[in-house]
Structures are given as C-alpha cells and as structure tokens.
Design a protein around this motif. Structure first.
Motif, PDB file in Angstrom:
ATOM      1  N   UNK A 256       5.468   8.839  -1.822  1.00 51.47           N
ATOM      2  CA  UNK A 256       5.030   9.868  -0.884  1.00 51.47           C
ATOM      3  C   UNK A 256       4.527   9.270   0.414  1.00 51.47           C
ATOM      4  N   UNK A 257       3.894   8.117   0.350  1.00 51.01           N
ATOM      5  CA  UNK A 257       3.376   7.457   1.538  1.00 51.01           C
ATOM      6  C   UNK A 257       3.616   5.958   1.417  1.00 51.01           C
ATOM      7  N   UNK A 258       4.120   5.354   2.491  1.00 51.68           N
ATOM      8  CA  UNK A 258       4.288   3.903   2.553  1.00 51.68           C
ATOM      9  C   UNK A 258       3.619   3.437   3.835  1.00 51.68           C
ATOM     10  N   UNK A 259       2.690   2.491   3.698  1.00 48.56           N
ATOM     11  CA  UNK A 259       1.913   2.056   4.848  1.00 48.56           C
ATOM     12  C   UNK A 259       2.548   0.828   5.495  1.00 48.56           C
TER      13      UNK A 259
ATOM     14  N   UNK B 290       0.859  -1.174   0.000  1.00 43.74           N
ATOM     15  CA  UNK B 290       0.000   0.000   0.000  1.00 43.74           C
ATOM     16  C   UNK B 290       0.898   1.227   0.000  1.00 43.74           C
ATOM     17  N   UNK B 291       0.896   1.986  -1.090  1.00 45.44           N
ATOM     18  CA  UNK B 291       1.781   3.133  -1.191  1.00 45.44           C
ATOM     19  C   UNK B 291       1.164   4.179  -2.106  1.00 45.44           C
TER      20      UNK B 291
ATOM     21  N   UNK C  44       6.104  -1.096   4.611  1.00 50.64           N
ATOM     22  CA  UNK C  44       7.290  -0.492   5.207  1.00 50.64           C
ATOM     23  C   UNK C  44       8.225  -1.537   5.785  1.00 50.64           C
ATOM     24  N   UNK C  45       7.693  -2.691   6.232  1.00 51.58           N
ATOM     25  CA  UNK C  45       8.544  -3.730   6.787  1.00 51.58           C
ATOM     26  C   UNK C  45       9.385  -4.402   5.721  1.00 51.58           C
ATOM     27  N   UNK C  46       9.079  -4.194   4.452  1.00 54.29           N
ATOM     28  CA  UNK C  46       9.834  -4.817   3.370  1.00 54.29           C
ATOM     29  C   UNK C  46      11.025  -3.983   2.928  1.00 54.29           C
ATOM     30  N   UNK C  47      11.122  -2.752   3.367  1.00 54.88           N
ATOM     31  CA  UNK C  47      12.246  -1.912   2.966  1.00 54.88           C
ATOM     32  C   UNK C  47      11.864  -0.726   2.119  1.00 54.88           C
ATOM     33  N   UNK C  48      10.599  -0.634   1.675  1.00 58.75           N
ATOM     34  CA  UNK C  48      10.148   0.561   0.966  1.00 58.75           C
ATOM     35  C   UNK C  48      10.054   1.722   1.945  1.00 58.75           C
ATOM     36  N   UNK C  49      10.614   2.846   1.586  1.00 61.37           N
ATOM     37  CA  UNK C  49      10.625   4.004   2.474  1.00 61.37           C
ATOM     38  C   UNK C  49      10.059   5.222   1.764  1.00 61.37           C
ATOM     39  N   UNK C  50       9.400   6.064   2.533  1.00 57.27           N
ATOM     40  CA  UNK C  50       8.912   7.323   1.976  1.00 57.27           C
ATOM     41  C   UNK C  50      10.098   8.151   1.492  1.00 57.27           C
TER      42      UNK C  50
END
Length: 350
Positions: A139-142, A126-127, A146-152
């Motif tokens: 712009x937003x990572x839910x 969800x981003x 976020x636990x996978x390494x995707x960062x805002x």
C-alpha cells in the motif's frame, strides 16, 4: 408464413486465464567471484523486457564459470547495488578493486513477465502491506525502498522464497532477517504488466466477438496528460483513433473505472474537470462501458485464480501434502504485436 430465425451471437467464453502459476518461487543465490586482474570475469549479460539483467553466456575457464552460476539466471545485485542495466552492471564490475571480490546475487528465472524479483536490505526497507482477500498488496513504499524497484500496488507472493498469504507471515520472515549483511527477497506480481496483459486480451476478444459491432476493430488505451490529487494516472480510451472517454485504474482493486466514479468514491471535497464527468453521459459511454465491463470481468477472474494458487502453495508447505491443482480454461493471447515489442539490449562480455 415465413418464420423468423434467430442469429447466434458469439459469447465471450471461456474467460482467458492469464495467470501462470508463480510457484514454486524461484530460488535466490549469492556468489563471490575473485577478481585478480583487469581481465573480464567471463559473464555475458542482456536485459529483457526492461526488467532484470539475465545471464546469457559464460566464458569457459573464467572465474565466473567456476562460481556455479548458470545461464538464464537473473542478476538482482552486484556488489550490494541493485541494477537493471548491463552498462551499469559492467561499471560496477570494473570498479571492483584488484585484487578483490565481485559479489553477485542471482535468482532462477521467473515463471512469467508478470512476476519480478526485488532484493533489498531489510534495514533500509519501509513499506506498508494491506491484505485483499488472500493477496497481500504493497500500500505504501517509502523513498529508501522505492529506488530498489518495490512499487505501490505490487502483489507480494513470496518473501525469501517462501509463499505468504498473511501479514504475520511476512513480519516473521522480515524480523528474522533484520541484519545488514542479509538481503531480503520479494517475489511480486507487477500490476502494470497484468493490466497490459488483460488489455491485450480485451482488444483481441473484441475483434473476434459481438462487441466488434459496438466498438469497431480499433480500441486503444493511452496515458493522457491528466492526474488526480494522489497522482493516479488517467488513460484515454480511443475507439477508431478518437478519444471517447477517460478512465483510471483503482490502485486498491486494480479495476478500470471512469474518473467521476473514482473521484466520488474516494473524495468528498475533491475536484474534477466538469467536462470529464459530462462526457460519460454521451452516447460514447455505452461503447466504453462495454470495454470496462469486459476488462473488469477478466481482471476479477484472474485475481481469483491467483488467490487460489497462493492458498494452494501455502497449504502445501504447511501440510507437506501436494494440493490438488484446479484446471482452468486457457485462451492464447498474442504478445508479439509490433507495438508491444521491446528490443533487447545488445549483449556484451564483461
């Protein structure tokens, strides 16, 4: 009559090009390795720069050698779990039932430490994307993603190995992969690594330029224990080991800004420490302003080069014709300072 002679002032040119081409985007591979007993499957792993695990050795005659994986590839997932720790990876391999199958998702090595691979399940991601010129920013990572390494703030360069420059391209790729058994691969630029690279360039250029007379030899940037309402970290600029000013990095533009400017631009009813704003009216502000201007100048130059690289690659794929690659002036930056060195984890066979 004596004649005045002008002293040449060294210029800060050329602007360093710190963006190596991220393309072609590294390929993603999936391997199923049989585990028939509790013997090691023949893989040697190490962690580099606190990022993904890298395959650094393969035992001959083992199931892993027969799988087709190669030394140098990055391990993104093991048995459907994301990990960047050799110890956790070993635990996942050992926990595989015997007999059973160890599933590995790997990728070719990235072109630079600025770039990273993130692999997630598309049904759990969800981003929100925002387009900045021809670059796409997360712009937003839910929580699930976020636990996978995707960062805002990550700049998305490719999805499923295909370069992207519009949100429509990303959505088409994601919609086509909406299945639990398909993994979605993001290839992104890490803005934190870019910030650190630019800061190293700034400090080195200051030591070798006319700015040295203004700010001296030692200019450092350290996080300090202050935060804004939206969790924007505040950093201190230290000149000759003394805190001269506080700065923030705008999460939207990545620019270095003073906190008062950032606050006044973003909030109408926000709060900020009065002394934090007042310190920019002291004489030390001139020194910090020189550093900020040089940082933002290098940042904007390199973001323009990245935009052009993304446009060239997207155009090349859509047209089938190789784009003309522009040549940019490059300045070598020393990345081996003692304070920046990160030791590698001990490599162990599993």
């Amino acid at each position: 009559m004596a004649t005045a002679t002008a002293t040449a002032v060294p210029l800060l040119n050329p602007t360093p090009n710190l963006i190596p081409s991220p393309f072609p985007a590294p390929q993603i591979y999936r391997f199923s390795i049989p585990k028939e007993n509790d013997a090691p499957i023949g893989i040697k792993m190490e962690q580099k720069l606190q990022r993904n695990i890298v395959i650094c050795g393969i035992h001959e005659g083992t199931p892993f050698e027969r799988s087709g994986a190669r030394v140098g590839q990055e391990i993104l997932m093991i048995n459907g779990s994301v990990t960047n720790s050799p110890r956790t990876a070993a635990a996942l391999i050992r926990s595989t039932p015997t007999p059973g199958i160890v599933t590995l998702v790997t990728a070719d090595p990235t072109h630079s430490s600025l770039y990273k691979h993130i692999t997630v399940s598309p049904t759990s991601v969800r981003w929100t994307l925002v387009r900045e010129g021809t670059l796409l920013r997360l712009a937003r990572v839910f929580a699930k993603a976020s636990s996978t390494g995707l960062n805002e703030g990550d700049i998305v360069l490719a999805v499923q190995g295909r370069p992207v420059s519009t949100m429509d391209e990303v959505h088409r790729i994601v919609q086509a992969e909406q299945r639990d058994d398909v993994l979605l691969s993001f290839y992104v630029l890490d803005p934190t690594s870019l910030r650190d690279s630019i800061w190293r360039a700034v400090t080195q250029r200051i030591r070798a330029s006319r700015y040295k007379e203004l700010v001296g030899d030692t200019v450092t940037l350290r996080p300090i224990a202050d935060t804004f309402e939206d969790r924007t970290d505040i950093f201190g600029v230290f000149i000759q080991q003394r805190l001269k000013a506080r700065v923030v990095f705008d999460p939207d533009t990545y620019r270095m800004m003073d906190p008062w400017q950032y606050w006044s631009a973003r909030y109408l009813n926000g709060r900020i420490e009065h002394e934090s704003a007042m310190e920019y009216h002291r004489s030390s502000y001139k020194k910090v302003l020189a550093v900020m201007r040089e940082y933002n100048r290098i940042l904007e130059y390199n973001l323009r080069q990245l935009e052009e690289l993304v446009c060239q690659e997207c155009w090349r794929l859509s047209s089938g014709v190789a784009a003309t690659v522009a040549e940019f002036a490059t300045v070598e930056v020393d990345h081996n300072d003692d304070e920046d060195t990160i030791p590698l984890a001990t490599a162990t066979f599993y």
